[in-house]
Design an enzyme around this catalytic site. Structure first.
Site, short mmCIF file in Angstrom:
data_model
loop_
_atom_site.label_atom_id
_atom_site.label_comp_id
_atom_site.label_asym_id
_atom_site.label_seq_id
_atom_site.Cartn_x
_atom_site.Cartn_y
_atom_site.Cartn_z
N ASP A 95 0.85 -0.96 0.00
CA ASP A 95 0.15 0.14 0.04
C ASP A 95 0.90 1.34 0.00
O ASP A 95 2.12 1.17 0.56
CB ASP A 95 -0.76 -0.06 1.29
CG ASP A 95 -1.98 0.98 1.07
OD1 ASP A 95 -2.27 1.63 0.08
OD2 ASP A 95 -3.23 0.64 2.03
N ASP A 303 -7.62 -6.89 0.60
CA ASP A 303 -6.84 -7.11 1.75
C ASP A 303 -7.57 -6.39 2.77
O ASP A 303 -8.55 -5.46 2.89
CB ASP A 303 -5.63 -6.38 1.47
CG ASP A 303 -5.61 -4.70 1.71
OD1 ASP A 303 -5.46 -4.32 2.87
OD2 ASP A 303 -6.14 -4.06 0.67
N CYS A 341 -14.08 -25.90 9.48
CA CYS A 341 -12.81 -25.46 8.97
C CYS A 341 -11.66 -26.44 9.02
O CYS A 341 -11.57 -27.39 9.96
CB CYS A 341 -12.45 -24.54 9.92
SG CYS A 341 -10.78 -23.58 9.37
N CYS A 343 -8.37 -25.72 8.72
CA CYS A 343 -7.27 -25.16 9.23
C CYS A 343 -6.48 -25.91 10.40
O CYS A 343 -6.97 -26.89 10.94
CB CYS A 343 -7.43 -23.84 9.65
SG CYS A 343 -7.78 -23.57 11.35
N CYS A 346 -8.02 -25.83 13.84
CA CYS A 346 -9.20 -26.55 14.14
C CYS A 346 -8.80 -28.30 13.98
O CYS A 346 -9.87 -28.73 14.43
CB CYS A 346 -10.52 -26.16 12.96
SG CYS A 346 -11.17 -24.37 13.47
N HIS A 372 -6.42 -19.80 12.38
CA HIS A 372 -7.95 -19.85 11.71
C HIS A 372 -8.55 -18.87 11.21
O HIS A 372 -9.33 -19.24 10.15
CB HIS A 372 -8.85 -20.04 13.05
CG HIS A 372 -10.15 -20.33 12.95
ND1 HIS A 372 -10.79 -21.39 12.16
CD2 HIS A 372 -11.04 -19.49 12.97
CE1 HIS A 372 -11.92 -20.95 12.05
NE2 HIS A 372 -12.51 -19.96 12.45
ZN LIG Z 1 -9.94 -23.17 11.56
#
Ligand SMILES: [Zn+2]
Length: 413
Positions: A95, A303, A341, A343, A346, A372
């Protein structure tokens, strides 16, 4: 001559501006639409770059203002550029610092001192706050929030700083206004942003030639105009067709004051006018419900610092909405943060463990919650991309918004 930068639209939608594409940069490609996580100071706070890659981040966005102040853009240049410096092998974006020198970067959200003699109502500085940024036609003079030293950003300085930092995609230096500014001031700021855009293109061309051994950096123009249709469309027309020093913008950012309820309308005004074949980035937008609105209206990349910022306060996104892990309701909850999820957090930890590490102020809490939240948002936009390819975006959107109950705002760092 090949620059190593390109954008290809693979699929467009009937009756909507949504599209699926690929942005190619010298450091790799980005399948769009995509959410780009923010690593303001060349780090996504609390998370290793490898973990960001594992959770599906295709690129990272850092901030020129912060890196200019610390450690200095010359240090990044010497290190071989942002990607090399932060050990992130993929595409990077910076940016410009326009938003930061005018607002957050000076340490107080509303410290925006415009030309107070002529535009007193636009002097939106809060009472008893020191004025830390002054805008004039040439640039912005501001005080460092770190040590109080004085600095000046002009379009040329912003280009020089961003060339030293070396991200694949950089942004033109713009004057970011707020919704509090008068219509008259919005017009003035827009004229200034256009004049600055010409200067950015000229300096960008000069630096690209001077530093021809470095990877090509794509320059995106920034569309301002607040909540006014005529101003937004004028800005899109002016910047969309702008050529200076034989150089035009490689893509566009939509920035400035974006009222949540009119977000889709504003984005659609702008994207009706901008060249269709160039990528469009929506600056600082990342709340789940806003991402759908952006994608439907032709946004390719987003973003937002929100996903990681709220994670460090124990707030997590789930399919059912957003909640706080430090809440005592989770003390004995041995399920995952979100059982849908995939991830790392998780699949390895429970809400009870997360509750424990947040309550104990353990550093790992920020790491696991950030992984997460970033995965949740990256994956959500990935799912939108797949739904566009499969032709069931509308159903996917209805399913998601039917379950997800939480509205949050705009956030840039
Ligand atoms: Zn997760």
């Amino acid at each position: 001559m090949s620059t190593g930068f390109s954008f290809e639209i693979k699929s467009s939608q009937e009756g909507s501006m949504a599209r699926v594409g690929t942005i190619t940069t010298p450091h790799g490609s980005i399948q769009t639409p995509a959410f780009i996580p923010v690593g303001t100071k060349a780090t996504v706070k609390a998370v290793l770059p490898e973990a960001m890659a594992d959770l599906g981040a295709q690129a990272l966005l850092a901030n020129a203002y912060h890196l200019y102040l610390q450690p200095g853009s010359d240090v990044l240049d010497e290190a071989g550029g942002l990607a090399q410096f932060m050990n992130w092998p993929g595409p990077t974006i910076t940016d410009s610092g326009g938003f930061q020198v005018l607002s957050l970067g000076v340490g107080f959200k509303k410290v925006l001192a415009m030309d107070a003699r002529t535009f007193r109502r636009d002097d939106v500085i809060a009472d008893n706050k020191e004025r830390l940024a002054h805008v004039d036609d040439e640039g912005v003079t501001f005080k460092s929030h770190i040590d109080g030293s004085m600095h000046r950003f002009t379009p040329e300085v912003s280009m020089q700083v961003q060339h030293e930092i070396g991200a694949d995609i950089i942004f033109a230096f713009d004057e970011c206004t707020t919704l509090h500014n008068t219509r008259g001031y919005q017009e003035l700021a827009m004229d200034r942003t256009l004049a600055w855009a010409v200067r950015c293109l000229d300096e960008h061309k000069r630096l690209t030639d001077e530093r021809s051994t470095k990877p090509y950096q794509a320059l995106f123009g920034v569309i301002q105009g607040a909540q006014y249709e005529d101003l937004r469309k004028k800005a899109a027309g002016d910047l969309g067709g702008l050529v200076s020093s034989g150089q035009s913008f490689d893509g566009f950012g939509i920035g400035g004051a974006l009222d949540k309820d009119s977000l889709g309308t504003i984005v659609s005004w702008v994207n009706q006018v901008l060249p269709e074949n160039k990528p469009k980035h929506l600056l600082g937008i990342g709340a789940p419900e806003d991402l759908f609105v952006g994608v439907e209206n032709g946004i390719d990349t987003f973003d937002c610092v929100l996903a990681s910022r709220i994670a460090r306060t124990s707030a997590v996104y789930t399919m059912e909405g957003r909640f706080n892990l430090s809440n005592s309701a989770f003390k004995r909850d041995f399920t995952a943060i979100d059982d849908e999820c995939d991830c790392y957090t998780c699949t390895h930890y429970t809400r009870a463990y997360m509750h424990h590490v947040f309550r104990g102020k353990e550093i790992i809490a920020s790491t696991l919650a950030t992984i997460h939240n970033e995965r949740f948002i990256v994956r959500l936009v990935d799912q939108m991309r797949q739904a566009l390819l499969d032709g069931n975006f509308a159903d996917m959107k209805d399913d998601f918004l039917g379950r997800y109950k939480h509205r949050s705002g705009q956030a840039r760092d």
